[in-house]
Design an enzyme around this catalytic site. Structure first.
Site, PDB file in Angstrom:
ATOM      1  N   GLU A  39      -8.858   1.065   5.606  1.00  0.00           N
ATOM      2  CA  GLU A  39      -9.368   0.617   4.309  1.00  0.00           C
ATOM      3  C   GLU A  39      -9.134  -0.895   4.171  1.00  0.00           C
ATOM      4  OE1 GLU A  39      -8.594   1.528  -0.443  1.00  0.00           O
ATOM      5  OE2 GLU A  39      -7.068   2.030   1.036  1.00  0.00           O
ATOM      6  N   HIS A  40      -7.905  -1.322   4.398  1.00  0.00           N
ATOM      7  CA  HIS A  40      -7.549  -2.739   4.363  1.00  0.00           C
ATOM      8  C   HIS A  40      -7.045  -3.147   5.741  1.00  0.00           C
ATOM      9  CE1 HIS A  40      -6.702  -1.147   0.244  1.00  0.00           C
ATOM     10  NE2 HIS A  40      -7.362  -2.220  -0.128  1.00  0.00           N
ATOM     11  N   ASP A  86      -7.175  -6.831  -4.121  1.00  0.00           N
ATOM     12  CA  ASP A  86      -7.008  -5.718  -5.054  1.00  0.00           C
ATOM     13  C   ASP A  86      -7.262  -6.149  -6.492  1.00  0.00           C
ATOM     14  OD1 ASP A  86      -6.555  -3.539  -3.499  1.00  0.00           O
ATOM     15  OD2 ASP A  86      -4.437  -3.316  -3.973  1.00  0.00           O
ATOM     16  N   HIS A 108       1.481   3.158  -3.354  1.00  0.00           N
ATOM     17  CA  HIS A 108       0.440   3.836  -4.129  1.00  0.00           C
ATOM     18  C   HIS A 108       0.747   5.319  -4.326  1.00  0.00           C
ATOM     19  CE1 HIS A 108      -2.765   1.083  -5.173  1.00  0.00           C
ATOM     20  NE2 HIS A 108      -2.641   0.481  -4.011  1.00  0.00           N
ATOM     21  N   GLN A 123       0.821  -1.207   0.000  1.00  0.00           N
ATOM     22  CA  GLN A 123       0.000   0.000   0.000  1.00  0.00           C
ATOM     23  C   GLN A 123       0.856   1.258   0.000  1.00  0.00           C
ATOM     24  OE1 GLN A 123      -3.564   0.174  -0.257  1.00  0.00           O
ATOM     25  NE2 GLN A 123      -2.836  -1.817  -0.980  1.00  0.00           N
ATOM     26  N   HIS A 160     -54.053  15.094   5.150  1.00  0.00           N
ATOM     27  CA  HIS A 160     -53.631  13.704   5.259  1.00  0.00           C
ATOM     28  C   HIS A 160     -54.750  12.859   5.871  1.00  0.00           C
ATOM     29  CE1 HIS A 160     -49.666  15.333   4.453  1.00  0.00           C
ATOM     30  NE2 HIS A 160     -49.133  14.104   4.453  1.00  0.00           N
TER      31      HIS A 160
END
Length: 850
Positions: A745-746, A779, A679, A676, A838
């Site tokens: 996230e992971h 992924d 990235h 990661q 109503h």
């Protein structure tokens, strides 16, 4: 806490303005020709007669206005742009219910204009705006609100707004109310003697605790002098006999309306009867230094060092620059504190010589904090380019700048930062949970010009921005490619085969998520409620292409859109310099049935899909990860009612959190962290070590360093890894508590019993269980989706799935017999809410069945 807000509706005399300064902010109409001095706390009112001008609004805030009060019609232009705490909306009784939750959450309060001060109605409005200030202005200026009405309004949570034409310093009349009477009306004492506990402060420091009565408060407001209530001797006018008088600058009330705070300037020997500055003892720290310097300015003998500093500006200037340099060079906590103290001493000496007090500095800081626009903050060239000479004696050093930032040393070890959770304070723990990303408000402000350019300029603006940011200048006519797409050339056969396997796995998992049959429930006899899924018609899929080609993202977004049955799938990705799309992404676009490819990236691509252009179709929902620019653009357009577009989630820079115990393989753990970290430089990786000995942590760090150096994106990892952290914990439960707070996230579990730890996971985008479940599988090809919430949003959001591309519609079918049972219940509830139409829609049917 405000008790009331005066509204300047004419030119009040200076005496009234002086009094109003003491009790809080004043509302000033933006279009008024009145001039009001800058020391008056003020809200600027832009009513419906004003034309919208964002620059003018920002200028008012930059010049020190506490807040701006704007019409509801301006909300979409302001919410998300200006700080929440600086915006108040104008509402009237007709549009009070038209405020969306998004708008409500984007402002600090409202100003309700109403012809009658109906406390019950205002209380009902206040419930929707819980946690925000509710100001109430009566549009009936022919009568003045009574003290009892002011009391009821304030106790219901509303702040009365009173035009200054209705205020007076004299006795109240049928057409005016005394300012002090209006201020004290809502106050409530919790003491048997009816007095109010009062804290007296000077420059944010407590001088003492006293008591006030309604009479003493009124006199203080009107005279500007410190007047209190002695429990033995009645009214106590501070300094009347001792000469230690007080000027009152501001009177504030606490949230319970039973305690006061007086901000004063104390004269004479001090506040305390023991001739000390404070009843809590002598000053220390900066207040003591300030008083010492003021004393030295008046009394220091000629020839003394302090007198030289006051008399020799060149010497004082040199000392300030010398100490600033020493502070810049200090590294340890102790040295930084020592050098900062020296710098503050000399800086405050200069201030004292010029008659500048700490209070003046604090006011300047407060004014700077109110600025909405910010300078870039870059240092001036002489401080960037100049070099400090290490051989220059300290006493004669001249304008030495801090050392320039060094380039990253390629030989330096690539290391994370390590913390022990058992030794970490709550505030420090909270900092560990933060990501190294920019403030979202700041990012939205940066992307807004880009989004606006595309919204108004269409294809022409989009092509210009693509040339500027994507470095593609060959797109002359259109940024869009329409299906059917040409067969991609240059695609490696092995890559194509891998994409095919991944496509089948991802499709199998996402097809299983699709709802095939409607939900049908008979809630009572004759009443059947249903829910069924329908695809979102038009979706936009953002596939990043900055530092890596990501056909996997095209798969993860395109497959569930295809499975869900979306009619139009627009895939946006940055083009290559020649205007082409990578063959891998092109191949996936054909596989998933994309209807168009937008050759653009960044915020400009998001804007084009959100609003549509001459050639780019407008979509209903935007999906996809991206950098902070893409994330900010997605968040911006989803809050614009003109766009009418939603987003999957605010997905930003990638991240992973790895939990490892003594059974872990250091090489596996390091590989997962680096997967990661490569990235982007704003990615963050976290290792949570469960009882790992220092030797194992060292082995992991060695693996991180050695593996990173062997990888092609090592330069990115040299920046992202040092921003990342290792957190030591004592148990799996403690590790999962930290992970759940971080909401990664992971999440990868290198644990003895990894499956057994999964039930403890509360917040995560996707979980990878055991040593042979690398994040890379998710992924690319295991079948789960890799478009996941980042930056802690896993607390609220799921990762992309098939249902992300569907909307759910409910229906109900009521038979005649069913209405006989349900109808009376509905009519009763409608009557309770005062909605007669109503109830009538039910009763007219029930009567027809009789």
């Amino acid at each position: 806490m405000s008790v009331l807000l005066p509204l300047l509706d004419g030119q009040p005399d200076e005496a009234l303005l002086s009094v109003l300064r003491r009790i809080g902010p004043v509302i000033v109409p933006a279009l008024s020709t009145q001039q009001i001095s800058g020391d008056v706390a003020r809200y600027i009112l832009f009513d419906h007669a004003a034309s919208f001008n964002l620059d003018e609004i920002v200028e008012q805030l930059d010049q020190g206005a506490e807040k701006v009060i704007v019409p509801l019609a301006w909300a979409k232009e302001i919410v998300g742009v200006l700080p929440v705490e600086r915006v108040v909306l104008i509402l009237d009784v007709n549009n009070a219910s038209a405020v969306s939750e998004t708008v409500r959450d984007g402002v600090s309060g409202i100003l309700i204009k109403t012809p009658t001060l109906d406390v019950d109605f205002i209380s009902s409005i206040s419930r929707f705006f819980t946690g925000r200030d509710v100001h109430v202005l009566s549009t009936n200026t022919s009568s003045v609100p009574s003290t009892s009405t002011l009391r009821e309004l304030r106790r219901s949570g509303a702040i009365p707004v009173i035009p200054t034409s209705l205020l007076t310093l004299s006795e109240g009349t049928a057409t005016q109310i005394n300012v002090a009477e209006a201020f004290t009306a809502p106050l409530v004492s919790d003491r048997p003697d009816g007095l109010f506990t009062t804290v007296v402060t000077e420059d944010s420091r407590s001088l003492g605790l006293v008591y006030s009565s309604v009479a003493s408060i009124k006199e203080s407001i009107l005279t500007g002098k410190g007047v209190y209530q002695s429990r033995k001797h009645g009214l106590w006018r501070k300094g009347e006999t001792s000469g230690a008088t007080q000027d009152v600058f501001r009177i504030r009330v606490d949230c319970d309306l039973d305690t006061l705070e007086f901000h004063v300037l104390q004269h004479g020997v001090g506040f305390c009867h023991l001739n000390r500055a404070s009843c809590f003892g002598h000053h220390s720290g900066l207040p003591l230094l300030e008083r010492t310097l003021q004393s030295r300015l008046a009394e220091a003998p000629e020839g003394s060092y302090t007198r030289r500093l006051f008399n020799e500006p060149a010497l004082l200037r040199a000392k300030i620059m010398e100490e600033a340099d020493e502070l810049c060079r200090a590294e340890s906590k102790e040295d930084i504190a020592f050098e900062a103290a020296d710098l503050i001493y000399f800086a405050l000496t200069k201030c004292t010589a010029a008659g500048v007090s700490i209070a003046d500095i604090e006011r300047s800081l407060d004014l700077k904090a109110k600025k909405v626009t910010r300078r870039a903050g870059n240092a001036k060239p002489q401080w960037i380019n100049a070099q400090a000479s290490s051989s220059t004696p300290k006493e004669t050093a001249a304008t030495p700048p801090p050392p320039p930032k060094k380039d990253i040393d390629p030989e330096a070890p690539i290391r994370m930062r390590t913390y022990n959770l058992a030794e970490t304070t709550p505030s420090a723990r909270a900092k560990l949970l933060k990501r190294p990303v920019l403030n979202s408000d700041a990012m939205i402000a940066k992307v807004r010009p880009i989004v606006d350019a595309v919204r108004t300029g269409g294809d022409a603006a989009l092509l210009k921005l693509t040339a500027q940011f994507d470095k593609c200048t060959v797109l002359k006519d259109t940024p869009i490619l329409r299906a059917p797409f040409h067969e991609p050339t240059g695609l490696d056969p092995s890559v194509q085969a891998a994409i095919d396997v991944a496509y089948n796995n991802v499709r199998a998992f996402h097809a299983a998520q699709a709802e095939s049959t409607p939900l049908r429930v008979e809630t009572m006899p004759g009443v059947v409620c249903s829910r069924f899924a329908r695809p979102i018609a038009r979706v936009g899929l953002y596939v990043p292409g900055g530092t890596a080609i990501l056909p996997s993202t095209a798969l993860m977004l395109g497959v569930p859109a295809q499975v869900a049955g979306c009619k139009e799938i627009v895939l946006a990705t940055p083009p290559r310099p020649d205007g082409s799309i990578s063959p891998e992404v092109m191949y996936v676009a054909r596989l998933v049935g994309a209807s168009a490819i937008l050759r653009a990236g960044g915020a400009q691509a998001v804007a084009a899909m959100a609003y549509g252009t001459e050639t780019v179709p407008k979509v209903d929902k935007i999906f996809g990860p991206g950098n902070q620019w893409v994330t900010a653009a997605k968040m911006l357009v989803q809050n614009d009612t003109d766009a009418l577009v939603s987003i999957d989630m605010p997905a930003g820079p990638s991240e992973v959190l790895v939990i490892a115990d003594e059974t872990c393989d250091p090489a596996f753990v390091a590989a997962d962290l680096l997967s990661q970290a490569e990235h982007g430089v704003d990615s963050q990786v976290v290792l949570v070590a469960v009882g790992l000995p220092d030797s194992t942590i060292a082995a992991i760090e060695e693996e991180v360093d050695s593996q990173a150096r062997a990888l092609p994106r090592v330069d990115i990892m040299r920046e992202s890894i040092p921003k990342s952290i290792i957190v030591k914990t004592a148990s799996v439960a403690e590790a999962l508590d930290f992970s759940n707070d971080y909401a990664p996230e992971h999440l990868i579990l290198h644990l003895r019993d990894a499956p057994g730890a999964v039930p403890l996971v509360q917040n995560a985008g996707s979980v990878f269980v055991g040593p042979y479940s690398p994040e890379s599988c998710g992924d690319y090809a295991s079948g789960t989706n890799h478009t996941l919430p980042t930056n802690g949003y896993a607390r609220q959001f799921s990762g992309v799935n098939t249902q992300s591309f569907q909307k759910h519609i409910t229906s109900q079918e009521v038979t005649a017999d069913g209405l006989k049972g349900l109808g009376p219940v509905v009519a009763t509830l409608a009557d309770c809410e005062g909605l007669g139409a109503h109830a009538n829609a039910v009763r007219i049917r029930l009567r027809s069945m009789q």
